[in-house]
Design a protein around this motif. Structure first.
Motif, mmCIF file in Angstrom:
data_model
loop_
_atom_site.group_PDB
_atom_site.id
_atom_site.type_symbol
_atom_site.label_atom_id
_atom_site.label_comp_id
_atom_site.label_asym_id
_atom_site.label_seq_id
_atom_site.Cartn_x
_atom_site.Cartn_y
_atom_site.Cartn_z
ATOM 1 N N ARG A 319 25.962 -45.151 -18.106
ATOM 2 C CA ARG A 319 25.543 -46.381 -17.520
ATOM 3 C C ARG A 319 24.458 -47.019 -18.347
ATOM 4 N NH1 ARG A 319 26.991 -43.823 -13.054
ATOM 5 N NH2 ARG A 319 26.867 -44.936 -10.772
ATOM 6 N N TRP A 323 24.755 -50.909 -19.604
ATOM 7 C CA TRP A 323 23.606 -51.717 -19.498
ATOM 8 C C TRP A 323 23.290 -52.596 -20.935
ATOM 9 C CZ3 TRP A 323 20.272 -47.715 -16.158
ATOM 10 C CH2 TRP A 323 20.891 -47.678 -14.778
ATOM 11 N N TYR A 363 27.300 -52.011 -13.369
ATOM 12 C CA TYR A 363 26.681 -50.993 -12.806
ATOM 13 C C TYR A 363 25.158 -51.007 -12.419
ATOM 14 C CZ TYR A 363 30.651 -47.684 -13.747
ATOM 15 O OH TYR A 363 31.699 -47.130 -13.488
ATOM 16 N N SER A 364 25.022 -52.380 -12.103
ATOM 17 C CA SER A 364 23.734 -52.764 -11.419
ATOM 18 C C SER A 364 23.787 -54.171 -10.807
ATOM 19 C CB SER A 364 22.728 -52.680 -12.566
ATOM 20 O OG SER A 364 21.520 -53.447 -11.907
ATOM 21 N N PHE A 425 20.562 -50.903 -7.975
ATOM 22 C CA PHE A 425 19.879 -50.829 -9.288
ATOM 23 C C PHE A 425 20.926 -50.191 -10.154
ATOM 24 C CE2 PHE A 425 15.686 -51.918 -7.682
ATOM 25 C CZ PHE A 425 15.241 -52.617 -8.393
ATOM 26 N N VAL A 426 21.948 -49.270 -9.629
ATOM 27 C CA VAL A 426 22.576 -48.315 -10.496
ATOM 28 C C VAL A 426 24.000 -48.508 -10.078
ATOM 29 C CG1 VAL A 426 20.651 -46.780 -11.026
ATOM 30 C CG2 VAL A 426 21.923 -46.361 -8.863
ATOM 31 N N THR A 428 27.511 -51.093 -8.761
ATOM 32 C CA THR A 428 27.892 -52.512 -8.154
ATOM 33 C C THR A 428 28.906 -52.297 -7.057
ATOM 34 O OG1 THR A 428 29.391 -52.344 -10.170
ATOM 35 C CG2 THR A 428 27.595 -53.993 -10.387
#
Length: 473
Positions: A319, A323, A363-364, A425-426, A428
């Protein structure tokens, strides 16, 4: 007017603006036809069936069928809107204006996207979700139908949960590497039921915990309450079986938010001493339960503590690398992004990705919003949420004296939204139809409490047995 009221548009003359708006001029255009048509009175019951079908099939079939049902929702909403005879106060609130502005920004992001065709696909999906939401929000002005739609979701989730628990008990083949192979939990099963991914299943089930608690209070009779308690317990077990750390944290926060709102609701009924001590007692109980789970469940402890392992955990490391790449994408197109949807993301992300770190999303949720519609769209979306939640909390305060048990659906929806925002937050998972439809269901529930006249016990037109079913809850 203070600053907070200005920010949340509490004093915005929405009805006056709507009456003179060119964009809303078509509302009620077919009003005369409505009064003469034999079909129009049945459109809302038909809409209830189509929306219910969408929730039933979403976790079980191809996304194409969910999209077709969402398209049907959009068509029904359009006809009902053109034939609308409601007062303007029941049609429009300031949050509608912000949601409309967000959609326009998504259109601009699509127009200036470097991959316009892929972004157009995402814009179509976003439009379908919004149209389905608008239809749900319209239906939920009837408290009976609000109850029907939430019950349909909870019963469908129960069906999904039962299969997930079967996987938890008897094992299931991992369809991907979901756990760090070097961690102590590498050999443990992560359930995914019909959804094919444990994180997606966690995102789908998370709202069932606060909503299950809400209907446990709301439903009358010991059999319905037993059903609600059973659903909530099974959903908790299945959510635990997903091994989704983001889902666990989101569920814990959802329970915390719901507890705080319920305590606030009952505060005037408590003795003076309890009013002072009840909040610390609740927080202490919740913390104690989490600590006991960490002490007595090695699987829960190892999985939960891996959150703090940084790059030493392969999932965390993956992640972080994604990010970083997404941050570069945002830096290059900060204002309007690359256009909405995963198709646009999949076309642009490979240009930025680190070697061996391919991804289908950011991933967020927050990074995904910024990369798709830029800082402008991101700001509008959360301004919309802030305005909506502020209006709902104001409404909660206004009706607290009535002690109306139907408000617990509002409390459950607010808590579920808070949990999903934390999970976002972590992950989608919002962007999959199984979870996206549930998110907009929650928004529609909150919307329905903020619209004038939504709490009146209006007679449901031509609903037949549907009204009887909903009143049982």
């Amino acid at each position: 007017m203070n600053l907070w009221q200005s920010i949340t548009l509490a004093q915005f003359p929405a009805q006056t603006w709507a009456k003179h708006s060119f964009l809303l001029r078509g509302i009620g255009l077919l009003n005369a036809w409505r009064s003469q048509s034999l079909l129009v009175p049945w459109l809302e019951p038909m809409a209830l069936l189509v929306v219910s079908a969408m929730f039933i099939v979403a976790p079980l079939v191809s996304n194409t069928y969910t999209g077709l049902l969402a398209l049907g929702c959009g068509a029904l909403w359009l006809v009902l809107t053109l034939a609308d005879d409601r007062p303007m106060g029941q049609r429009f609130i300031p949050a509608h204006l912000l949601l409309m502005a967000y959609w326009f920004v998504a259109c601009l992001a699509t127009a200036q996207s470097p991959v316009k065709g892929a972004a157009a696909v995402g814009l179509v999906k976003l439009t379908l979700y919004l149209l389905a939401f608008l239809l749900m929000e319209r239906l939920m002005r009837f408290p009976q139908w609000r109850s029907v739609l939430t019950t349909v979701y909870l019963l469908t989730a129960l069906f999904v949960t039962v299969y997930g628990i079967r996987q938890y008990l008897f094992g299931a083949e991992a369809l991907a590497t979901w756990v760090d192979p070097t961690s102590p939990t590498a050999d443990q099963t992560r359930v995914y039921s019909y959804l094919g991914n444990p994180n997606l299943l966690a995102g789908y089930l998370l709202p069932t915990i606060p909503l299950g608690l809400a209907v446990l209070v709301r439903w009358r009779g010991w059999l319905p309450k037993l059903l609600a308690a059973t659903m909530t317990a099974l959903n908790l077990i299945c959510l635990y079986g997903t091994g989704s750390r983001g889902g666990w944290i989101g569920a814990a926060l959802a329970v915390f938010v719901m507890g705080i709102l319920i305590l606030y609701w009952y505060l005037p009924l408590l003795p003076p001493l309890w009013r002072v001590s009840v909040f610390p007692m609740f927080i202490g109980t919740l913390v104690t339960m989490i600590v006991l789970g960490l002490l007595f469940s090695s699987a829960f402890r190892d999985r939960a503590l891996s959150v703090f392992a940084g790059r030493e955990d392969s999932s965390n490391n993956f992640r972080i690398n994604v990010w970083n790449s997404v941050g570069e994408m945002i830096r290059d197109r900060p204002w309007l992004g690359i256009g909405p949807g995963n198709s646009a993301f999949n076309r642009i992300y490979p240009l930025y990705q680190r070697p061996n770190y391919s991804a289908l999303g950011a991933y967020s949720v927050y990074l995904e919003l910024m990369v798709e519609v830029g800082l402008i769209g991101f700001s509008l979306f959360f301004w919309f949420l802030l305005t909506l939640v502020s209006r709902a909390l104001t409404r909660l305060h206004q009706i607290r004296e009535q002690q109306d048990s139907s408000v617990f659906l509002l409390v459950g929806a607010l808590a579920a939204m808070a949990g999903m925002l934390v999970h976002g937050f972590v992950d989608t998972v919002w962007y999959r139809p199984e979870v996206a439809t549930v998110w907009w269901l929650l928004v529609a529930v909150v919307f329905s409490y903020g619209t004038q006249g939504s709490q009146q016990a209006a007679q449901v037109p031509n609903s037949g047995g549907l009204q009887d079913v909903s009143e049982a809850s």
